[in-house]
Design a protein around this motif. Structure first.
Motif, PDB file in Angstrom:
ATOM      1  N   SER A  74       0.784  -1.378   0.074  1.00 21.86           N
ATOM      2  CA  SER A  74      -0.087   0.084   0.150  1.00 21.86           C
ATOM      3  C   SER A  74       0.975   1.194  -0.020  1.00 21.86           C
ATOM      4  O   SER A  74       0.496   2.366  -0.412  1.00 21.86           O
ATOM      5  N   LEU A  75       2.313   1.188   0.228  1.00 25.98           N
ATOM      6  CA  LEU A  75       3.001   2.232   0.467  1.00 25.98           C
ATOM      7  C   LEU A  75       3.949   2.222  -0.856  1.00 25.98           C
ATOM      8  O   LEU A  75       4.796   3.003  -1.017  1.00 25.98           O
ATOM      9  N   GLY A  76       3.500   1.351  -1.701  1.00 27.42           N
ATOM     10  CA  GLY A  76       4.402   1.248  -2.943  1.00 27.42           C
ATOM     11  C   GLY A  76       5.700   0.446  -2.860  1.00 27.42           C
ATOM     12  O   GLY A  76       6.510   0.572  -3.829  1.00 27.42           O
ATOM     13  N   VAL A  77       5.995  -0.316  -1.773  1.00 25.24           N
ATOM     14  CA  VAL A  77       7.000  -1.012  -1.364  1.00 25.24           C
ATOM     15  C   VAL A  77       6.731  -2.304  -1.856  1.00 25.24           C
ATOM     16  O   VAL A  77       5.981  -3.161  -1.399  1.00 25.24           O
ATOM     17  N   GLN A  78       7.437  -2.718  -3.111  1.00 27.27           N
ATOM     18  CA  GLN A  78       7.608  -4.302  -3.573  1.00 27.27           C
ATOM     19  C   GLN A  78       8.429  -5.230  -3.441  1.00 27.27           C
ATOM     20  O   GLN A  78       8.244  -6.387  -3.662  1.00 27.27           O
ATOM     21  N   ALA A  79       9.314  -4.795  -2.375  1.00 29.29           N
ATOM     22  CA  ALA A  79      10.608  -5.469  -2.169  1.00 29.29           C
ATOM     23  C   ALA A  79      10.009  -6.844  -1.151  1.00 29.29           C
ATOM     24  O   ALA A  79       9.246  -6.833  -0.379  1.00 29.29           O
ATOM     25  N   ALA A  80      10.346  -8.022  -1.788  1.00 24.37           N
ATOM     26  CA  ALA A  80      10.200  -9.285  -0.885  1.00 24.37           C
ATOM     27  C   ALA A  80      10.899  -9.500   0.105  1.00 24.37           C
ATOM     28  O   ALA A  80      11.925  -9.143   0.379  1.00 24.37           O
ATOM     29  N   ALA A  81      10.125  -9.637   1.229  1.00 28.68           N
ATOM     30  CA  ALA A  81      10.369  -9.599   2.710  1.00 28.68           C
ATOM     31  C   ALA A  81      11.307 -11.286   2.669  1.00 28.68           C
ATOM     32  O   ALA A  81      10.870 -11.915   2.264  1.00 28.68           O
ATOM     33  N   PRO A  82      12.417 -11.105   3.694  1.00 27.13           N
ATOM     34  CA  PRO A  82      13.086 -12.341   3.810  1.00 27.13           C
ATOM     35  C   PRO A  82      12.125 -13.260   4.265  1.00 27.13           C
ATOM     36  O   PRO A  82      11.230 -13.240   5.283  1.00 27.13           O
ATOM     37  N   GLY A  83      12.285 -14.733   3.925  1.00 31.03           N
ATOM     38  CA  GLY A  83      11.403 -15.661   4.528  1.00 31.03           C
ATOM     39  C   GLY A  83      12.036 -15.932   5.776  1.00 31.03           C
ATOM     40  O   GLY A  83      12.961 -15.853   6.211  1.00 31.03           O
ATOM     41  N   PRO A  84      10.921 -16.758   6.517  1.00 30.84           N
ATOM     42  CA  PRO A  84      11.266 -17.059   7.753  1.00 30.84           C
ATOM     43  C   PRO A  84      12.311 -18.285   7.867  1.00 30.84           C
ATOM     44  O   PRO A  84      12.374 -19.113   7.106  1.00 30.84           O
ATOM     45  N   GLY A  85      13.234 -18.462   8.863  1.00 31.10           N
ATOM     46  CA  GLY A  85      14.074 -19.366   9.168  1.00 31.10           C
ATOM     47  C   GLY A  85      13.786 -19.964  10.497  1.00 31.10           C
ATOM     48  O   GLY A  85      12.691 -19.868  10.966  1.00 31.10           O
ATOM     49  N   ARG A  86      14.956 -20.862  11.056  1.00 36.50           N
ATOM     50  CA  ARG A  86      14.866 -21.286  12.470  1.00 36.50           C
ATOM     51  C   ARG A  86      14.823 -20.344  13.268  1.00 36.50           C
ATOM     52  O   ARG A  86      15.337 -19.079  13.240  1.00 36.50           O
ATOM     53  N   ILE A  87      14.349 -20.895  14.740  1.00 29.96           N
ATOM     54  CA  ILE A  87      14.413 -19.909  15.934  1.00 29.96           C
ATOM     55  C   ILE A  87      16.027 -19.877  16.129  1.00 29.96           C
ATOM     56  O   ILE A  87      16.720 -21.045  16.379  1.00 29.96           O
ATOM     57  N   THR A  88      16.390 -18.671  16.294  1.00 29.28           N
ATOM     58  CA  THR A  88      17.868 -18.401  16.668  1.00 29.28           C
ATOM     59  C   THR A  88      18.020 -17.843  18.071  1.00 29.28           C
ATOM     60  O   THR A  88      19.124 -17.211  18.546  1.00 29.28           O
TER      61      THR A  88
END
Length: 330
Positions: A74-88
Protein backbone atom coordinates in the motif's frame (compact mmCIF):
# COMPACT_ATOMS: atom_id res chain seq x y z
CA UNK A 1 -1.02 -17.99 42.83
CA UNK A 2 -0.59 -14.33 43.72
CA UNK A 3 -1.10 -11.62 41.15
CA UNK A 4 2.64 -10.91 41.07
CA UNK A 5 3.46 -14.58 40.50
CA UNK A 6 0.87 -14.91 37.72
CA UNK A 7 2.03 -11.72 35.98
CA UNK A 8 5.69 -12.69 36.25
CA UNK A 9 5.06 -16.20 34.91
CA UNK A 10 2.98 -14.86 32.03
CA UNK A 11 5.58 -12.22 31.14
CA UNK A 12 8.28 -14.88 31.08
CA UNK A 13 6.30 -17.31 28.92
CA UNK A 14 5.09 -14.72 26.42
CA UNK A 15 8.48 -13.00 26.18
CA UNK A 16 10.25 -16.29 25.50
CA UNK A 17 7.77 -17.32 22.80
CA UNK A 18 7.70 -13.81 21.31
CA UNK A 19 11.49 -13.68 21.17
CA UNK A 20 11.59 -17.05 19.43
CA UNK A 21 9.03 -15.97 16.84
CA UNK A 22 10.84 -12.68 16.18
CA UNK A 23 14.15 -14.50 15.76
CA UNK A 24 12.72 -16.56 12.87
CA UNK A 25 12.83 -13.35 10.83
CA UNK A 26 16.12 -12.11 12.25
CA UNK A 27 14.38 -9.53 14.45
CA UNK A 28 15.45 -8.63 17.97
CA UNK A 29 12.50 -6.41 18.86
CA UNK A 30 8.99 -7.70 19.50
CA UNK A 31 5.77 -5.97 18.47
CA UNK A 32 2.12 -6.72 19.20
CA UNK A 33 1.94 -9.24 16.35
CA UNK A 34 4.68 -11.28 18.08
CA UNK A 35 2.64 -11.02 21.27
CA UNK A 36 -0.37 -12.47 19.44
CA UNK A 37 1.78 -15.29 18.05
CA UNK A 38 3.04 -16.03 21.56
CA UNK A 39 -0.53 -16.22 22.86
CA UNK A 40 -1.50 -18.81 20.24
CA UNK A 41 0.84 -21.35 21.84
CA UNK A 42 0.18 -20.41 25.46
CA UNK A 43 -1.61 -23.07 27.52
CA UNK A 44 -3.54 -20.60 29.67
CA UNK A 45 -7.20 -20.04 28.84
CA UNK A 46 -6.38 -17.24 26.37
CA UNK A 47 -4.39 -19.61 24.16
CA UNK A 48 -7.10 -22.25 24.37
CA UNK A 49 -9.70 -19.70 23.26
CA UNK A 50 -7.62 -18.56 20.29
CA UNK A 51 -6.99 -22.11 19.11
CA UNK A 52 -10.69 -22.96 19.51
CA UNK A 53 -11.35 -20.12 17.04
CA UNK A 54 -8.71 -21.59 14.67
CA UNK A 55 -6.30 -18.81 15.54
CA UNK A 56 -3.41 -21.24 15.80
CA UNK A 57 0.30 -20.71 15.27
CA UNK A 58 0.63 -21.65 11.60
CA UNK A 59 -2.45 -19.76 10.40
CA UNK A 60 -1.52 -16.71 12.47
CA UNK A 61 2.04 -16.71 11.14
CA UNK A 62 0.65 -16.69 7.59
CA UNK A 63 -1.86 -13.94 8.41
CA UNK A 64 0.83 -11.75 10.00
CA UNK A 65 3.13 -12.21 7.03
CA UNK A 66 0.39 -11.31 4.55
CA UNK A 67 -0.72 -8.32 6.60
CA UNK A 68 2.80 -6.85 6.60
CA UNK A 69 3.22 -7.56 2.88
CA UNK A 70 -0.03 -5.76 2.07
CA UNK A 71 0.92 -2.80 4.26
CA UNK A 72 4.20 -2.43 2.37
CA UNK A 73 2.42 -2.78 -0.97
CA UNK A 74 0.00 0.00 0.00
CA UNK A 75 3.05 2.23 0.42
CA UNK A 76 4.37 1.24 -2.98
CA UNK A 77 7.05 -1.05 -1.57
CA UNK A 78 7.28 -4.26 -3.57
CA UNK A 79 10.53 -5.68 -2.18
CA UNK A 80 10.20 -9.29 -1.11
CA UNK A 81 10.52 -9.79 2.63
CA UNK A 82 13.04 -12.38 3.81
CA UNK A 83 11.46 -15.74 4.41
CA UNK A 84 11.24 -17.17 7.90
CA UNK A 85 14.11 -19.29 9.13
CA UNK A 86 14.73 -21.33 12.23
CA UNK A 87 14.49 -20.05 15.79
CA UNK A 88 17.81 -18.44 16.72
CA UNK A 89 16.96 -16.52 19.88
CA UNK A 90 18.80 -18.98 22.13
CA UNK A 91 21.97 -18.46 20.12
CA UNK A 92 21.81 -14.66 20.18
CA UNK A 93 19.89 -13.92 23.35
CA UNK A 94 19.04 -10.28 22.52
CA UNK A 95 15.37 -9.30 22.62
CA UNK A 96 13.13 -6.52 23.86
CA UNK A 97 9.50 -5.55 23.40
CA UNK A 98 8.81 -2.27 21.64
CA UNK A 99 6.85 0.48 23.36
CA UNK A 100 3.36 -0.49 22.25
CA UNK A 101 3.85 -4.15 23.15
CA UNK A 102 5.23 -3.15 26.56
CA UNK A 103 2.20 -0.89 27.09
CA UNK A 104 -0.12 -3.84 26.44
CA UNK A 105 1.75 -5.93 29.01
CA UNK A 106 1.73 -3.09 31.55
CA UNK A 107 -2.01 -2.49 31.19
CA UNK A 108 -2.70 -6.21 31.61
CA UNK A 109 -1.26 -6.08 35.15
CA UNK A 110 -2.53 -2.62 36.10
CA UNK A 111 -5.15 -2.02 38.78
CA UNK A 112 -7.31 -5.04 39.47
CA UNK A 113 -6.16 -6.97 36.39
CA UNK A 114 -4.25 -10.19 37.06
CA UNK A 115 -1.60 -9.91 34.37
CA UNK A 116 -2.37 -13.41 33.09
CA UNK A 117 -2.62 -14.38 29.42
CA UNK A 118 -6.35 -13.59 29.32
CA UNK A 119 -5.68 -10.04 30.56
CA UNK A 120 -2.92 -9.64 27.97
CA UNK A 121 -5.23 -10.87 25.20
CA UNK A 122 -7.97 -8.42 26.26
CA UNK A 123 -5.53 -5.51 26.19
CA UNK A 124 -4.19 -6.67 22.85
CA UNK A 125 -7.70 -6.68 21.39
CA UNK A 126 -8.22 -3.14 22.71
CA UNK A 127 -4.92 -1.82 21.30
CA UNK A 128 -5.74 1.11 19.06
CA UNK A 129 -3.54 0.63 15.98
CA UNK A 130 -5.95 -1.77 14.25
CA UNK A 131 -3.19 -4.28 13.47
CA UNK A 132 -4.59 -7.08 15.62
CA UNK A 133 -8.12 -6.57 14.29
CA UNK A 134 -6.79 -6.76 10.72
CA UNK A 135 -4.88 -9.97 11.45
CA UNK A 136 -7.93 -11.54 13.11
CA UNK A 137 -10.06 -10.59 10.10
CA UNK A 138 -7.69 -12.57 7.90
CA UNK A 139 -8.28 -15.46 10.29
CA UNK A 140 -12.06 -15.11 9.85
CA UNK A 141 -12.81 -13.82 13.32
CA UNK A 142 -13.11 -10.48 15.11
CA UNK A 143 -12.04 -8.95 18.43
CA UNK A 144 -15.68 -9.09 19.54
CA UNK A 145 -15.90 -12.83 18.86
CA UNK A 146 -12.68 -13.45 20.76
CA UNK A 147 -14.02 -11.40 23.69
CA UNK A 148 -17.26 -13.38 23.75
CA UNK A 149 -15.56 -16.78 23.79
CA UNK A 150 -13.03 -15.56 26.37
CA UNK A 151 -15.87 -14.35 28.60
CA UNK A 152 -17.49 -17.78 28.45
CA UNK A 153 -14.23 -19.61 29.12
CA UNK A 154 -13.33 -17.46 32.12
CA UNK A 155 -16.56 -18.34 33.90
CA UNK A 156 -14.85 -21.60 34.82
CA UNK A 157 -11.31 -20.63 35.90
CA UNK A 158 -8.75 -23.40 36.23
CA UNK A 159 -7.15 -24.01 39.60
CA UNK A 160 -3.40 -23.34 39.19
CA UNK A 161 -0.92 -26.03 40.14
CA UNK A 162 1.47 -25.41 43.00
CA UNK A 163 4.66 -27.07 44.11
CA UNK A 164 4.33 -29.51 47.00
CA UNK A 165 6.87 -30.60 49.58
CA UNK A 166 5.94 -33.64 51.66
CA UNK A 167 9.36 -34.08 53.23
CA UNK A 168 10.37 -36.93 50.94
CA UNK A 169 10.00 -35.14 47.60
CA UNK A 170 9.38 -31.76 46.03
CA UNK A 171 6.98 -31.90 43.12
CA UNK A 172 4.78 -29.80 40.88
CA UNK A 173 2.79 -29.85 37.66
CA UNK A 174 2.12 -27.57 34.73
CA UNK A 175 0.65 -27.52 31.25
CA UNK A 176 2.04 -26.73 27.83
CA UNK A 177 0.72 -26.56 24.28
CA UNK A 178 2.64 -28.05 21.35
CA UNK A 179 1.75 -27.13 17.77
CA UNK A 180 2.01 -30.68 16.46
CA UNK A 181 -0.18 -33.81 16.46
CA UNK A 182 0.01 -36.21 19.38
CA UNK A 183 1.70 -38.90 17.25
CA UNK A 184 4.59 -36.56 16.35
CA UNK A 185 5.06 -35.39 19.93
CA UNK A 186 5.05 -38.99 21.12
CA UNK A 187 7.67 -39.92 18.52
CA UNK A 188 9.93 -37.22 19.96
CA UNK A 189 9.46 -38.05 23.64
CA UNK A 190 9.58 -41.83 23.31
CA UNK A 191 12.91 -41.93 21.45
CA UNK A 192 15.85 -41.81 23.92
CA UNK A 193 18.20 -40.70 21.13
CA UNK A 194 16.13 -37.52 20.71
CA UNK A 195 16.19 -36.49 24.37
CA UNK A 196 18.72 -33.65 23.76
CA UNK A 197 16.21 -32.11 21.32
CA UNK A 198 13.82 -31.25 24.15
CA UNK A 199 15.53 -31.60 27.53
CA UNK A 200 17.66 -28.43 27.92
CA UNK A 201 19.89 -30.08 30.52
CA UNK A 202 21.37 -32.72 28.22
CA UNK A 203 23.68 -32.39 25.25
CA UNK A 204 24.05 -36.01 24.15
CA UNK A 205 23.03 -39.55 25.01
CA UNK A 206 24.84 -42.88 24.91
CA UNK A 207 24.43 -46.54 25.79
CA UNK A 208 20.99 -46.69 24.16
CA UNK A 209 18.86 -49.78 24.88
CA UNK A 210 17.87 -52.28 22.19
CA UNK A 211 14.26 -52.32 23.38
CA UNK A 212 12.41 -49.17 24.44
CA UNK A 213 10.18 -50.47 27.21
CA UNK A 214 9.71 -49.86 30.96
CA UNK A 215 12.89 -50.82 32.76
CA UNK A 216 15.16 -49.78 29.89
CA UNK A 217 17.86 -47.23 30.71
CA UNK A 218 20.53 -45.15 29.01
CA UNK A 219 23.18 -42.54 29.78
CA UNK A 220 22.78 -38.81 29.19
CA UNK A 221 25.53 -36.18 29.43
CA UNK A 222 25.10 -32.62 30.59
CA UNK A 223 25.04 -29.85 28.01
CA UNK A 224 28.54 -28.36 28.02
CA UNK A 225 28.14 -25.73 25.29
CA UNK A 226 25.13 -23.42 25.14
CA UNK A 227 23.39 -22.75 21.79
CA UNK A 228 25.18 -19.39 21.64
CA UNK A 229 28.55 -21.17 21.79
CA UNK A 230 29.40 -20.27 25.38
CA UNK A 231 30.82 -23.03 27.60
CA UNK A 232 28.51 -24.17 30.39
CA UNK A 233 29.74 -24.71 33.92
CA UNK A 234 28.98 -28.33 34.83
CA UNK A 235 29.60 -29.93 38.20
CA UNK A 236 31.84 -32.96 37.44
CA UNK A 237 29.60 -35.13 39.62
CA UNK A 238 26.56 -34.10 37.53
CA UNK A 239 28.17 -34.51 34.12
CA UNK A 240 26.76 -38.02 33.66
CA UNK A 241 23.16 -39.06 34.33
CA UNK A 242 21.33 -42.34 34.11
CA UNK A 243 17.80 -42.25 32.68
CA UNK A 244 15.35 -45.07 33.35
CA UNK A 245 12.04 -45.42 31.54
CA UNK A 246 9.46 -46.40 34.15
CA UNK A 247 6.19 -45.95 32.22
CA UNK A 248 5.30 -45.89 28.55
CA UNK A 249 1.69 -45.79 27.34
CA UNK A 250 1.95 -45.14 23.57
CA UNK A 251 0.66 -41.68 22.56
CA UNK A 252 -0.75 -41.22 26.07
CA UNK A 253 1.84 -40.98 28.87
CA UNK A 254 5.53 -41.47 29.52
CA UNK A 255 7.65 -41.27 32.68
CA UNK A 256 11.35 -41.32 33.47
CA UNK A 257 13.55 -41.33 36.57
CA UNK A 258 16.95 -39.64 36.40
CA UNK A 259 19.84 -40.33 38.77
CA UNK A 260 23.45 -39.17 38.84
CA UNK A 261 25.78 -42.17 39.44
CA UNK A 262 28.76 -39.97 40.28
CA UNK A 263 26.74 -38.04 42.86
CA UNK A 264 24.93 -40.63 45.01
CA UNK A 265 23.60 -38.00 47.41
CA UNK A 266 21.85 -36.07 44.62
CA UNK A 267 18.07 -36.11 44.58
CA UNK A 268 16.39 -38.27 41.93
CA UNK A 269 14.34 -36.50 39.27
CA UNK A 270 11.02 -38.08 38.31
CA UNK A 271 9.23 -36.62 35.30
CA UNK A 272 5.94 -37.69 33.74
CA UNK A 273 4.32 -36.25 30.60
CA UNK A 274 0.68 -36.90 29.69
CA UNK A 275 -0.35 -36.15 26.09
CA UNK A 276 -3.86 -35.21 24.98
CA UNK A 277 -5.19 -34.10 21.57
CA UNK A 278 -6.15 -30.42 21.55
CA UNK A 279 -7.22 -27.75 19.09
CA UNK A 280 -4.16 -26.81 17.06
CA UNK A 281 -1.92 -29.57 18.39
CA UNK A 282 -1.25 -31.39 21.65
CA UNK A 283 -1.85 -30.52 25.29
CA UNK A 284 0.84 -31.66 27.69
CA UNK A 285 0.51 -32.15 31.43
CA UNK A 286 4.05 -32.15 32.81
CA UNK A 287 4.69 -33.45 36.31
CA UNK A 288 8.11 -33.20 37.86
CA UNK A 289 9.38 -34.19 41.26
CA UNK A 290 12.72 -34.28 43.06
CA UNK A 291 12.88 -37.25 45.41
CA UNK A 292 15.20 -36.78 48.36
CA UNK A 293 17.72 -39.43 49.28
CA UNK A 294 17.57 -40.71 52.84
CA UNK A 295 20.78 -38.83 53.67
CA UNK A 296 19.40 -35.50 52.44
CA UNK A 297 16.04 -35.17 54.17
CA UNK A 298 15.56 -31.50 54.93
CA UNK A 299 14.50 -30.28 58.37
CA UNK A 300 10.83 -29.13 58.62
CA UNK A 301 11.79 -25.53 59.45
CA UNK A 302 14.20 -25.37 56.52
CA UNK A 303 11.51 -26.74 54.19
CA UNK A 304 9.11 -23.98 55.23
CA UNK A 305 11.73 -21.30 54.71
CA UNK A 306 12.68 -22.68 51.30
CA UNK A 307 9.12 -23.32 50.03
CA UNK A 308 8.89 -20.09 47.93
CA UNK A 309 12.20 -20.98 46.26
CA UNK A 310 10.96 -24.54 45.60
CA UNK A 311 7.78 -23.15 44.02
CA UNK A 312 9.75 -20.90 41.70
CA UNK A 313 12.31 -23.56 40.80
CA UNK A 314 9.72 -26.24 39.98
CA UNK A 315 7.64 -23.79 37.94
CA UNK A 316 10.69 -22.63 35.97
CA UNK A 317 11.87 -26.19 35.26
CA UNK A 318 8.43 -27.29 34.05
CA UNK A 319 8.06 -24.15 31.93
CA UNK A 320 11.46 -24.73 30.32
CA UNK A 321 10.64 -28.36 29.51
CA UNK A 322 7.28 -27.43 28.01
CA UNK A 323 8.80 -24.63 25.95
CA UNK A 324 11.62 -26.87 24.71
CA UNK A 325 9.23 -29.59 23.59
CA UNK A 326 7.12 -27.04 21.74
CA UNK A 327 10.17 -25.42 20.16
CA UNK A 328 11.15 -28.73 18.56
CA UNK A 329 8.12 -28.39 16.28
CA UNK A 330 8.39 -24.69 15.46
Amino acid sequence: MSKLTVATATMYELSLAGAEEASRLGEQSGDIDHLLLALTINEQVAGQVLRALSVDLERTRAAVEQQHADQLASLGVQAAAPGPGRITYHERGDFEWNDRALEVLRRAAKGGKRGDAAAVLRELLAEGSGLIAAILERLETTPQQVHEVLDQAERYPAVPSRAMDDGASISGAGEAHVSAPVAEVWALLSDPARMPEWDPGFGRVDDLPDEIEPGASWTAYALETAPNGKPQRVNPERRRARIELVESEPTSAIEWVTTWPDSPKSNRRRMRVVLEPAAGGTRLLIQQGWERTAKRRALPLLRRVMRPLYNAAIWLQISQIGASIGRAFR
